[in-house]
Motif scaffolding. Structure first.
Motif, PDB file in Angstrom:
ATOM      1  N   TYR A  13       0.809  -1.218   0.000  1.00 53.60           N
ATOM      2  CA  TYR A  13       0.000   0.000   0.000  1.00 53.60           C
ATOM      3  C   TYR A  13       0.839   1.264   0.000  1.00 53.60           C
ATOM      4  N   LEU A  14       2.091   1.185   0.395  1.00 54.85           N
ATOM      5  CA  LEU A  14       2.960   2.348   0.211  1.00 54.85           C
ATOM      6  C   LEU A  14       3.158   2.629  -1.265  1.00 54.85           C
ATOM      7  N   LEU A  15       3.416   1.566  -2.038  1.00 54.28           N
ATOM      8  CA  LEU A  15       3.597   1.742  -3.483  1.00 54.28           C
ATOM      9  C   LEU A  15       2.275   2.076  -4.167  1.00 54.28           C
ATOM     10  N   ALA A  16       1.217   1.340  -3.817  1.00 53.49           N
ATOM     11  CA  ALA A  16      -0.087   1.598  -4.431  1.00 53.49           C
ATOM     12  C   ALA A  16      -0.609   2.980  -4.046  1.00 53.49           C
ATOM     13  N   GLY A  17      -0.338   3.418  -2.809  1.00 49.85           N
ATOM     14  CA  GLY A  17      -0.761   4.750  -2.389  1.00 49.85           C
ATOM     15  C   GLY A  17      -0.067   5.848  -3.160  1.00 49.85           C
ATOM     16  N   ALA A  18       1.223   5.640  -3.457  1.00 53.56           N
ATOM     17  CA  ALA A  18       1.948   6.625  -4.268  1.00 53.56           C
ATOM     18  C   ALA A  18       1.334   6.731  -5.661  1.00 53.56           C
ATOM     19  N   LEU A  19       0.987   5.597  -6.234  1.00 53.30           N
ATOM     20  CA  LEU A  19       0.333   5.613  -7.548  1.00 53.30           C
ATOM     21  C   LEU A  19      -1.031   6.289  -7.473  1.00 53.30           C
ATOM     22  N   ALA A  20      -1.753   6.052  -6.371  1.00 59.06           N
ATOM     23  CA  ALA A  20      -3.066   6.674  -6.212  1.00 59.06           C
ATOM     24  C   ALA A  20      -2.965   8.191  -6.099  1.00 59.06           C
ATOM     25  N   LEU A  21      -1.942   8.681  -5.396  1.00 60.81           N
ATOM     26  CA  LEU A  21      -1.753  10.129  -5.291  1.00 60.81           C
ATOM     27  C   LEU A  21      -1.474  10.752  -6.655  1.00 60.81           C
ATOM     28  N   VAL A  22      -0.633  10.093  -7.448  1.00 58.07           N
ATOM     29  CA  VAL A  22      -0.356  10.585  -8.802  1.00 58.07           C
ATOM     30  C   VAL A  22      -1.641  10.618  -9.620  1.00 58.07           C
ATOM     31  N   VAL A  64      -3.564  13.861 -11.339  1.00 53.48           N
ATOM     32  CA  VAL A  64      -3.902  13.957 -12.768  1.00 53.48           C
ATOM     33  C   VAL A  64      -5.379  14.249 -12.949  1.00 53.48           C
ATOM     34  N   LEU A  65      -6.227  13.568 -12.183  1.00 52.95           N
ATOM     35  CA  LEU A  65      -7.667  13.787 -12.295  1.00 52.95           C
ATOM     36  C   LEU A  65      -8.039  15.211 -11.889  1.00 52.95           C
ATOM     37  N   ALA A  66      -7.371  15.739 -10.843  1.00 55.69           N
ATOM     38  CA  ALA A  66      -7.640  17.115 -10.421  1.00 55.69           C
ATOM     39  C   ALA A  66      -7.220  18.099 -11.500  1.00 55.69           C
ATOM     40  N   GLY A  67      -6.107  17.810 -12.180  1.00 64.02           N
ATOM     41  CA  GLY A  67      -5.649  18.680 -13.262  1.00 64.02           C
ATOM     42  C   GLY A  67      -6.616  18.715 -14.422  1.00 64.02           C
ATOM     43  N   ARG A  68      -7.349  17.645 -14.595  1.00 66.25           N
ATOM     44  CA  ARG A  68      -8.350  17.590 -15.663  1.00 66.25           C
ATOM     45  C   ARG A  68      -9.721  18.055 -15.186  1.00 66.25           C
ATOM     46  N   ARG A  69      -9.768  18.606 -13.980  1.00 67.47           N
ATOM     47  CA  ARG A  69     -10.986  19.150 -13.391  1.00 67.47           C
ATOM     48  C   ARG A  69     -12.068  18.097 -13.189  1.00 67.47           C
TER      49      ARG A  69
END
Length: 300
Positions: free
Chosen positions: A39-48, A52-57
Motif C-alpha cells: 500500500y505504500l507503493l499503491a498509495g503513491a500511484l493513487a496520489l499521482v 492527474v484527475l484534479a488537473g483535468r478538473r
C-alpha cells in the motif's frame, strides 16, 4: 456486453493472483510487512492518479470522497487485514478460503434485508452450490491450522467487512467515478495498514530479499489495480450479487495459479469443485427471462 465479460474474467484472474503473491511475499517477511509495502507503493500511484484527475478538473464531491474512504477501509483494509491476519496467526488457507466464500450468501441476505433486493430460486440454488464447490476445492487444506478459537473471528470479520463495503458501494453518491474512487479506497486502506505495521514494528522490509520486492510489484499491479479495479467495475455494471458470485471461481483459479507458479498439485476433488463453482456462477448471473422487459410489440 463484451466489456462486462472482460471485466468478469479479469476479476477472477486478478483476484486469484493475490494468494500466490502473498505466498511469495511472506517467505521473507510477515504478512503485515507485505501489506504495508503493497500500500505504500499503491498509495503513491493513487496520489499521482488523483493529481492527474484534479488537473483535468474531474473533481469529486466531499460526500463522495467520504463515502469512498469508508468503502476503502471496509473492502481493502478490513478484508485483507482479517484474512491475512487470520492466516498469519494459524488459520489454515482452506478454512480462510471457505469463510471468504460465505460472502455471496451474506451479500444476498443483506441486500434483501436492507434494500429488498430479492433473489430468484435459481440464484439461491447457485449460491449454495457455489459454497459446496469451494468446499471441495479447499477440502485438502481444512483442519491443518493450529489457531486458537478467537483467531477464526479475523477471517470472518474480513468477509463481513467486504460484504458490507460491497453493498455500501452500490449506493455511492453522485459526483465521482470508478478510477477516482479506487484511488481513495487505496489511500484510506494504506493509511490504516501502514499505520498498523508501523505501530507493531513490522514495517521494515527484509534485507537482501529480491523476491519480496517482486511479490510487492505482483500484488500492486495484479491484485490492487487489476483485482479491485475489476471488482468495482463489475459491481457498478452488474450489481453486488453478480460480483460476489464471481468470487466462487477464485479458489479453483487460485489452485491453478498455485500449480503453475508454485508447483502445488491440487487435490482430486478440485476439478469437480471447480465445475460446481462454474455452474453456481452461471445460475447466479444468468438473466431471468421473467424479469426481462417485454418487447415493444408485446407491450403495445
Amino acid at each position: 456486453m463484451r466489456r462486462d465479460t472482460l471485466a468478469a474474467v479479469g476479476l477472477v484472474v486478478f483476484w486469484s493472483s493475490g494468494f500466490v503473491g502473498a505466498d511469495l511475499g511472506t517467505r521473507d517477511a510477515s504478512p503485515l510487512t507485505l501489506l504495508a509495502w503493497r500500500y505504500l507503493l499503491a498509495g503513491a500511484l493513487a496520489l499521482v492518479l488523483l493529481t492527474v484527475l484534479a488537473g483535468r478538473r474531474r473533481r469529486m464531491t466531499r460526500r463522495r470522497a467520504r463515502h469512498a474512504v469508508v468503502v476503502g477501509l471496509l473492502t481493502q483494509a478490513g478484508y485483507l487485514g482479517g484474512i491475512v491476519g487470520g492466516v498469519a496467526l494459524g488459520v489454515d488457507a482452506g478454512t480462510a478460503a471457505l469463510v471468504a466464500a460465505l460472502q455471496p450468501l451474506v451479500v444476498a441476505v443483506l441486500a434483501q434485508a436492507v434494500w429488498g433486493e430479492r433473489t430468484t430460486s435459481g440464484q439461491r440454488v447457485g449460491l449454495v452450490v457455489g459454497l459446496a464447490g469451494v468446499l471441495l476445492v479447499v477440502l485438502g487444506d481444512l483442519g491443518q491450522g493450529a489457531a486458537p478459537g478467537w483467531v477464526y473471528l479475523l477471517p470472518l470479520g474480513g468477509m463481513l467487512s467486504l460484504s458490507v463495503g460491497t453493498l455500501l458501494e452500490r449506493r455511492a453518491p453522485a459526483g465521482g467515478d470508478v478510477v477516482g474512487d479506487l484511488a481513495l479506497h487505496t489511500l484510506a486502506a494504506g493509511a490504516a495498514l501502514v499505520g498498523l505495521a508501523a505501530a507493531t514494528g513490522q514495517i521494515s522490509p527484509p534485507a537482501g530479499a529480491p523476491g519480496f520486492w517482486a511479490a510487492v510489484v505482483w500484488v500492486v499491479v495484479l491484485s490492487t489495480v487489476g483485482g479491485y479495479g475489476c471488482y468495482f467495475l463489475v459491481l457498478r455494471r452488474r450489481g453486488p450479487q453478480t460480483v460476489s458470485a464471481l468470487l466462487y471461481l477464485t479458489p479453483p483459479v487460485t489452485a491453478l495459479w498455485a500449480a503453475l507458479q508454485l508447483g502445488q498439485v491440487p487435490g482430486l476433488l478440485a476439478v469437480p469443485g471447480a465445475l460446481l463453482c462454474a455452474g453456481a456462477v452461471w445460475l447466479v448471473t444468468r438473466r431471468d427471462p421473467s424479469r426481462q422487459p417485454a418487447p415493444a410489440t408485446a407491450r403495445a
